[in-house]
Design a protein around this motif. Structure first.
Motif, PDB file in Angstrom:
ATOM      1  N   VAL A  66     -44.405 -15.844  17.996  1.00  0.00           N
ATOM      2  CA  VAL A  66     -43.319 -15.436  18.887  1.00  0.00           C
ATOM      3  C   VAL A  66     -42.979 -16.608  19.798  1.00  0.00           C
ATOM      4  O   VAL A  66     -43.855 -17.175  20.452  1.00  0.00           O
ATOM      5  CB  VAL A  66     -43.712 -14.213  19.733  1.00  0.00           C
ATOM      6  N   GLU A  67     -41.690 -16.971  19.853  1.00  0.00           N
ATOM      7  CA  GLU A  67     -41.235 -18.107  20.643  1.00  0.00           C
ATOM      8  C   GLU A  67     -40.059 -17.697  21.539  1.00  0.00           C
ATOM      9  O   GLU A  67     -39.242 -16.867  21.156  1.00  0.00           O
ATOM     10  CB  GLU A  67     -40.771 -19.253  19.750  1.00  0.00           C
ATOM     11  N   THR A  68     -39.971 -18.311  22.697  1.00  0.00           N
ATOM     12  CA  THR A  68     -38.786 -18.221  23.535  1.00  0.00           C
ATOM     13  C   THR A  68     -38.025 -19.524  23.414  1.00  0.00           C
ATOM     14  O   THR A  68     -38.586 -20.610  23.651  1.00  0.00           O
ATOM     15  CB  THR A  68     -39.166 -17.964  25.004  1.00  0.00           C
ATOM     16  N   VAL A  69     -36.760 -19.448  23.015  1.00  0.00           N
ATOM     17  CA  VAL A  69     -36.006 -20.653  22.689  1.00  0.00           C
ATOM     18  C   VAL A  69     -34.671 -20.655  23.435  1.00  0.00           C
ATOM     19  O   VAL A  69     -34.207 -19.624  23.941  1.00  0.00           O
ATOM     20  CB  VAL A  69     -35.750 -20.753  21.169  1.00  0.00           C
ATOM     21  N   GLY A  70     -34.051 -21.819  23.480  1.00  0.00           N
ATOM     22  CA  GLY A  70     -32.745 -21.964  24.094  1.00  0.00           C
ATOM     23  C   GLY A  70     -31.620 -21.640  23.124  1.00  0.00           C
ATOM     24  O   GLY A  70     -31.835 -21.408  21.930  1.00  0.00           O
ATOM     25  N   ARG A  71     -30.413 -21.662  23.649  1.00  0.00           N
ATOM     26  CA  ARG A  71     -29.242 -21.304  22.858  1.00  0.00           C
ATOM     27  C   ARG A  71     -29.002 -22.273  21.690  1.00  0.00           C
ATOM     28  O   ARG A  71     -28.333 -21.923  20.712  1.00  0.00           O
ATOM     29  CB  ARG A  71     -27.999 -21.276  23.738  1.00  0.00           C
ATOM     30  N   ASP A  72     -29.534 -23.500  21.796  1.00  0.00           N
ATOM     31  CA  ASP A  72     -29.269 -24.511  20.776  1.00  0.00           C
ATOM     32  C   ASP A  72     -30.217 -24.435  19.587  1.00  0.00           C
ATOM     33  O   ASP A  72     -30.125 -25.250  18.662  1.00  0.00           O
ATOM     34  CB  ASP A  72     -29.340 -25.910  21.395  1.00  0.00           C
ATOM     35  N   ASP A  73     -31.116 -23.448  19.568  1.00  0.00           N
ATOM     36  CA  ASP A  73     -32.057 -23.332  18.451  1.00  0.00           C
ATOM     37  C   ASP A  73     -31.296 -23.031  17.158  1.00  0.00           C
ATOM     38  O   ASP A  73     -30.452 -22.133  17.112  1.00  0.00           O
ATOM     39  CB  ASP A  73     -33.079 -22.228  18.723  1.00  0.00           C
ATOM     40  N   ALA A  74     -31.591 -23.784  16.121  1.00  0.00           N
ATOM     41  CA  ALA A  74     -30.838 -23.695  14.866  1.00  0.00           C
ATOM     42  C   ALA A  74     -31.025 -22.375  14.145  1.00  0.00           C
ATOM     43  O   ALA A  74     -30.236 -22.042  13.240  1.00  0.00           O
ATOM     44  CB  ALA A  74     -31.243 -24.847  13.937  1.00  0.00           C
ATOM     45  N   ARG A  75     -32.030 -21.602  14.511  1.00  0.00           N
ATOM     46  CA  ARG A  75     -32.276 -20.331  13.825  1.00  0.00           C
ATOM     47  C   ARG A  75     -31.393 -19.197  14.339  1.00  0.00           C
ATOM     48  O   ARG A  75     -31.348 -18.122  13.728  1.00  0.00           O
ATOM     49  CB  ARG A  75     -33.750 -19.946  13.978  1.00  0.00           C
ATOM     50  N   LEU A  76     -30.699 -19.419  15.426  1.00  0.00           N
ATOM     51  CA  LEU A  76     -29.879 -18.371  16.013  1.00  0.00           C
ATOM     52  C   LEU A  76     -28.504 -18.329  15.350  1.00  0.00           C
ATOM     53  O   LEU A  76     -27.916 -19.353  15.019  1.00  0.00           O
ATOM     54  CB  LEU A  76     -29.705 -18.603  17.518  1.00  0.00           C
ATOM     55  N   THR A  98     -35.466 -14.741  21.857  1.00  0.00           N
ATOM     56  CA  THR A  98     -36.820 -14.576  21.337  1.00  0.00           C
ATOM     57  C   THR A  98     -36.768 -14.642  19.824  1.00  0.00           C
ATOM     58  O   THR A  98     -35.959 -13.951  19.194  1.00  0.00           O
ATOM     59  CB  THR A  98     -37.416 -13.232  21.777  1.00  0.00           C
ATOM     60  N   VAL A  99     -37.619 -15.485  19.238  1.00  0.00           N
ATOM     61  CA  VAL A  99     -37.698 -15.627  17.787  1.00  0.00           C
ATOM     62  C   VAL A  99     -39.079 -15.173  17.324  1.00  0.00           C
ATOM     63  O   VAL A  99     -40.099 -15.721  17.765  1.00  0.00           O
ATOM     64  CB  VAL A  99     -37.435 -17.076  17.324  1.00  0.00           C
ATOM     65  N   VAL A 100     -39.103 -14.166  16.466  1.00  0.00           N
ATOM     66  CA  VAL A 100     -40.342 -13.638  15.892  1.00  0.00           C
ATOM     67  C   VAL A 100     -40.391 -14.072  14.431  1.00  0.00           C
ATOM     68  O   VAL A 100     -39.469 -13.774  13.664  1.00  0.00           O
ATOM     69  CB  VAL A 100     -40.388 -12.103  15.993  1.00  0.00           C
ATOM     70  N   TYR A 125     -27.989  -9.563  29.211  1.00  0.00           N
ATOM     71  CA  TYR A 125     -27.652  -9.837  27.812  1.00  0.00           C
ATOM     72  C   TYR A 125     -28.883 -10.414  27.126  1.00  0.00           C
ATOM     73  O   TYR A 125     -29.683 -11.127  27.735  1.00  0.00           O
ATOM     74  CB  TYR A 125     -26.486 -10.824  27.720  1.00  0.00           C
ATOM     75  N   GLY A 126     -29.029 -10.098  25.837  1.00  0.00           N
ATOM     76  CA  GLY A 126     -30.201 -10.571  25.124  1.00  0.00           C
ATOM     77  C   GLY A 126     -29.912 -10.951  23.696  1.00  0.00           C
ATOM     78  O   GLY A 126     -28.867 -10.609  23.129  1.00  0.00           O
ATOM     79  N   HIS A 127     -30.865 -11.666  23.102  1.00  0.00           N
ATOM     80  CA  HIS A 127     -30.759 -12.052  21.696  1.00  0.00           C
ATOM     81  C   HIS A 127     -32.162 -12.181  21.115  1.00  0.00           C
ATOM     82  O   HIS A 127     -33.033 -12.827  21.713  1.00  0.00           O
ATOM     83  CB  HIS A 127     -30.018 -13.379  21.538  1.00  0.00           C
ATOM     84  N   ILE A 128     -32.376 -11.554  19.964  1.00  0.00           N
ATOM     85  CA  ILE A 128     -33.663 -11.586  19.265  1.00  0.00           C
ATOM     86  C   ILE A 128     -33.418 -11.918  17.811  1.00  0.00           C
ATOM     87  O   ILE A 128     -32.476 -11.408  17.197  1.00  0.00           O
ATOM     88  CB  ILE A 128     -34.403 -10.231  19.391  1.00  0.00           C
ATOM     89  N   VAL A 129     -34.265 -12.774  17.260  1.00  0.00           N
ATOM     90  CA  VAL A 129     -34.254 -13.068  15.826  1.00  0.00           C
ATOM     91  C   VAL A 129     -35.628 -12.719  15.262  1.00  0.00           C
ATOM     92  O   VAL A 129     -36.652 -13.158  15.793  1.00  0.00           O
ATOM     93  CB  VAL A 129     -33.935 -14.547  15.538  1.00  0.00           C
ATOM     94  N   VAL A 130     -35.634 -11.919  14.207  1.00  0.00           N
ATOM     95  CA  VAL A 130     -36.871 -11.591  13.499  1.00  0.00           C
ATOM     96  C   VAL A 130     -36.740 -12.170  12.102  1.00  0.00           C
ATOM     97  O   VAL A 130     -35.894 -11.736  11.309  1.00  0.00           O
ATOM     98  CB  VAL A 130     -37.109 -10.071  13.433  1.00  0.00           C
TER      99      VAL A 130
END
Length: 373
Positions: A66-76, A98-100, A125-130
């Motif tokens: 589990v990671e907390t990342v910024g808006r520029d993370d390529a996985r988002l 949050t990236v899981v 506002y939120g954003h999660i990637v699993v």
């Protein structure tokens, strides 16, 4: 990113990460005609002050990262493009995501639980990637509670031959407003099972959707909701079949009681020209328990190829069956208990699909509490 050149379909024609590509809804649009815009607290028109807080606590399986990342993370932003203004607003407004990640071939030893707790005035506002990598298997719980005005996007990226099961609980306080978009992207032979439980909140509008990137994907989307007086609970589903030989099954059930209790269920399934061999079915059923409650149910099926394995939909809303009640009363069961048994059976058929015993018992207890009111 600007407006897509290729429309999604006649049902979903607009998609963009750019908030400016979406006009402020007036309530006359098909996508918004059931939603009481005045109760969205400004999430739809940019007037919501971003001063709220939704805390995310994670209890992760040991196999999971589990990671907390910024808006520029390529996985988002890889599994979706927003298709309405609130989704685009949430994409533009979140600060951290949050990236899981479930590693390749890992089988998690316990569910990963993400608890989101709202507090304070103003919007959040939120954003999660699993991300479930190929051949991995995982179970995820999203548990929403507290008081909030909250909009978010959640991406579920399921790799080749991987399996993801999720349970999403909307157990907010009575004053909460939650507008959420779930975006599931399935690779070759991937399996996705989702179960949505919506109980709390003043207004909850949840939009789960599924897309496929290769043949063999299999999605099962189930949901249970219980609407009390004054509540507006809305579920808007989209299954976009764009690959051959994929499956989808949708089954949502709700019960409503009290003055101005309002449930909305929209089920859109698109079978594109290239999606030969698709097997899909969607069902929504509602129990109207008292006068003054209202259920709107609209299944839509758009088929652009004649080569399908199966495609159908059904919707029904009505009151308790007097014959069922009479049958139980004839066997000595009092009316109130007979009524509870019928409602429990109606919702319990789906609730039993929740494989996490603790969550299943919690949902059953919540339904019992609703019936005791």
């Amino acid at each position: 990113m600007g407006l897509n050149e290729k429309p999604l379909s006649t049902l979903h024609e607009q998609a963009s990460f750019d908030l400016g590509d979406f006009e402020v809804p007036t309530g006359r649009e098909e996508a918004w005609r059931f939603t009481p815009l005045s109760r969205l607290k400004g999430l739809h028109n940019g007037k919501a002050e971003a001063a709220g807080n939704v805390r995310l606590d994670v209890d992760a399986a040991p196999e999971v990262t589990v990671e907390t990342v910024g808006r520029d993370d390529a996985r988002l932003g890889k599994a979706f493009v927003p298709t309405d203004r609130v989704s685009a607003q949430a994409w533009q407004s979140f600060e951290k995501a949050t990236v899981v990640t479930v590693p390749r071939e890992a089988v998690t030893s316990k569910p990963t639980v993400l608890t989101l707790t709202g507090s304070g005035a103003g919007a959040a506002y939120g954003h999660i990637v699993v991300k479930v990598e190929p051949l991995a298997e995982a179970v995820l719980v999203l548990d929403h509670r507290g008081s909030a005005v909250y909009a978010d996007n959640i991406e579920f990226v399921v790799g080749d031959g991987a399996s993801l099961r999720i349970v999403s609980l909307q157990d907010w306080d009575d004053d909460a407003v939650h507008v959420s978009h779930h975006h599931a992207q399935l690779a070759k032979d991937a399996t996705f099972r989702s179960f949505v439980v919506t109980l709390g909140g003043d207004l909850v509008r949840l939009s789960p959707n599924v897309s496929y990137t290769a043949p063999g994907g299999d999605a099962d989307m189930s949901g249970v909701y219980f609407v009390d007086a004054g509540q507006h609970l809305e579920h808007r589903l989209l299954v976009d079949h764009s690959q051959p030989n994929c499956k989808s099954n949708v089954d949502y059930r709700g019960a409503l009681q009290g003055e101005e209790a309002h449930a909305v269920w929209i089920g859109d399934v698109i079978i594109r020209v290239e999606a030969e061999g698709t097997d899909t079915y969607e069902l929504n059923r509602n129990l109207i328990l008292t006068d003054g409650a209202r259920a709107d149910s609209v299944p839509n099926l758009e088929i652009l190829t004649g080569e399908v394995a199966g495609a159908g939909h059904a919707s029904a809303s009505g009151r308790l069956d007097d014959e069922h009640i009479f049958y139980l009363q004839a066997r000595g069961i009092p009316y109130d208990e007979a009524r509870r048994l019928v409602i429990r059976g109606f919702l319990g058929q789906l609730i039993e699909k929740i494989q996490i015993e603790e969550i299943r018992e919690r949902v059953l207890s919540a339904v019992e509490a609703e019936l005791a009111l």
